[in-house]
Structures are given as C-alpha cells and as structure tokens.
Motif scaffolding. Sequence first.
Motif, PDB file in Angstrom:
ATOM      1  N   HIS A 128     -50.274  72.623  29.157  1.00  0.00           N
ATOM      2  CA  HIS A 128     -49.962  72.700  30.591  1.00  0.00           C
ATOM      3  C   HIS A 128     -50.827  71.787  31.454  1.00  0.00           C
ATOM      4  N   ARG A 129     -51.895  71.226  30.915  1.00  0.00           N
ATOM      5  CA  ARG A 129     -52.784  70.337  31.678  1.00  0.00           C
ATOM      6  C   ARG A 129     -52.977  69.066  30.853  1.00  0.00           C
ATOM      7  N   THR A 159     -48.378  71.483  34.871  1.00  0.00           N
ATOM      8  CA  THR A 159     -47.064  72.080  35.064  1.00  0.00           C
ATOM      9  C   THR A 159     -47.103  73.000  36.276  1.00  0.00           C
ATOM     10  N   CYS A 161     -46.860  75.918  36.282  1.00  0.00           N
ATOM     11  CA  CYS A 161     -47.369  77.198  35.800  1.00  0.00           C
ATOM     12  C   CYS A 161     -48.759  77.408  36.390  1.00  0.00           C
ATOM     13  N   TRP A 183     -37.546  70.019  33.667  1.00  0.00           N
ATOM     14  CA  TRP A 183     -38.529  69.134  33.021  1.00  0.00           C
ATOM     15  C   TRP A 183     -38.873  67.920  33.896  1.00  0.00           C
ATOM     16  N   TYR A 184     -40.152  67.651  33.913  1.00  0.00           N
ATOM     17  CA  TYR A 184     -40.771  66.503  34.582  1.00  0.00           C
ATOM     18  C   TYR A 184     -40.785  66.598  36.095  1.00  0.00           C
ATOM     19  N   ASP A 186     -42.450  68.821  37.727  1.00  0.00           N
ATOM     20  CA  ASP A 186     -43.847  69.105  38.010  1.00  0.00           C
ATOM     21  C   ASP A 186     -44.733  67.895  37.734  1.00  0.00           C
ATOM     22  N   ILE A 187     -44.433  67.154  36.674  1.00  0.00           N
ATOM     23  CA  ILE A 187     -45.244  65.985  36.339  1.00  0.00           C
ATOM     24  C   ILE A 187     -45.092  64.910  37.420  1.00  0.00           C
ATOM     25  N   CYS A 190     -47.036  65.933  40.469  1.00  0.00           N
ATOM     26  CA  CYS A 190     -48.484  65.788  40.324  1.00  0.00           C
ATOM     27  C   CYS A 190     -48.918  64.328  40.421  1.00  0.00           C
TER      28      CYS A 190
END
Length: 305
Positions: A128-129, A159, A161, A183-184, A186-187, A190
């Motif tokens: 998750h990191r 994520t 999460c 998917w992605y 969150d990425i 960030c």
Amino acid sequence: MNNAVVIVTYNRVELLKECLACVCGQTIPFSRVIVVDNHSTDGTAEFLAAREDLDVIWEPENLGGAGGFYDGLQRASQVEYDWVLIIDDDAMIAPDYMEKLLDYANAHTGIYGLAGKVVTEGHIDVSHRRRIINRLLYVESNVASEEYQKESFSCDAATFCGLLLQGQKMREIGLPQKGYFLWYDDIEYCLRLQECGGVTVVPAAVLHHKTVLSKEGMVTKGVLHRIGWRQYYGYRNRYDTAKRHLGSLSAWVILWQYRVFWLLSFFMTWKKETREQGRSNQKILHDVIKDCKAGKLGKHPEYHY
C-alpha cells in the motif's frame, strides 16, 4: 478540528458496519462522515438509510472506486475541512489513527498528505506504500517493512487505504480521475502531491485491512497467467498515469511493453493448456492498446462488476 472522512462501499454491508464503528470510535471525532454507496444490492442501502448521522451519496450505478472517490471528495470539497481521510469499507482504522497522524502533522510544517501502516492478517501489507524506482519504465517498489520501524518515511504513492489529505491542498489539486473506474486513481492522485512534498507515512497510525480479494496464485503464476478484466483497467490507467506524470517517452515504452505481452500471449495459444488464457489475454491487451492510443477512459462495457 474540522475533519471529514470519505468511505466508498459496494456490496459489503457487514464490513461497512465494522468500518463505521471504527470511524465513529476515533479519539479525535470526525465532523462529517461521507459514505458513497456504489449502487449496492446486498442490504447496504437499507442500512445506510437508517443512519441519520451519515452523509450518504447514492450512486445510480457502480462507478468503481475511482468514480466513488471522485464524488465523495467532490462533496467534501464543498466545505473547508482541515483534513479529509479516504478509506474503503474494508479498512478498519485503530481508535487513535487520526490522533497519531494529526499529532505528526501538528509537529511538522509543510505536510499535506499522510498515511498510516496497513496491516493484513497480522502482518504489514507493504503493497500500500510504494516508490517509483524507474521513471522510464514506470517501475514501482514497495517500501521495505524495515522502514516501518522509523517514526516516519516518505513515499511516492499510497493507496486510498487510509490516505489523509490536508483540506486546502486537496481543493487545490482537484479530484481523482473518475474515468479510471478502478486501479491507479490513488496512485495518479498521489503523484500530484509530489509537487508539494508527497506522502508521509506514520507507522504509529495503524489500519487493519480486511480485504476479501483472493491473492491465490499471484506469486506462483507469471504475469501473463494473471491477466483478467481488472487488468484492463490496471494497464490502461498505468499508461495514462505515466503519460500525465512521467512523460510521453515513458508512456511510449509502456505501450510497447503491452505489445510484447500481446505477442507472448499469442505464443501461449500454441499450447492446449494455455490456449484459453492466451486468447483472453490477446483480447484484453488489444483493447488496452487501442484505448491507450485513443486516450479513452471510463467504464468499459465488457469489463466491470
């Protein structure tokens, strides 16, 4: 403090009940609890309708995690909250989760994104990191479990999460990519935070992740044996994220990587035992490459829940 939490849920009412109990049991209470129901059909709607303490967003269809978080953060952006926490319905935050993160934020300047330690089945879930270790090929690496012994560490991507966003910065960088579906999202989000210091992980803040997704075969099988409808979104959104944040050369290299996957999948059709998987891979990868080149996002009519 004036803080909010955004929870996206879909057909997991029992997990949602436990998640909300954790959210409502924080030592630093939330001012607002926003729940996005992605058109659940398992009794979630009836449960939420009876909760007058929640701000519920009722989606007309399942928009995926990306669509749910888009609408949830859009609702949260209408008020000037100090901090906004993002979690799924299977994320059980410890009672002092917010307290630990906010204590760190108050003791340090220039902090706009925070995240805690994710624990699954009693072990640190390092997936998750993550950090980007090769920007040309867009290769990510999980932050090593040893780093969780520190007071804090930085990462390129976390994520949704347990990601905590400073309210003003959240309003500045905008909303997640709704068209990613899953998917992605969150990425990509960030990576926008990278311009203002990225994400700081505080391991003292603990989140227990009660994921119900099976990981069977994820280690023993090769990548070509794991391609399914979800990977359509993973590959497509990875390409779009690279194009937005890592440059056109990185996106070009990734697209050629998918063409190699397609060729290898073609060779899989030569053997009876891998023929079906190879044909499925070819279909999915063909759609990925076509939609990447066209810049097409959104929920695909063939690939969804």
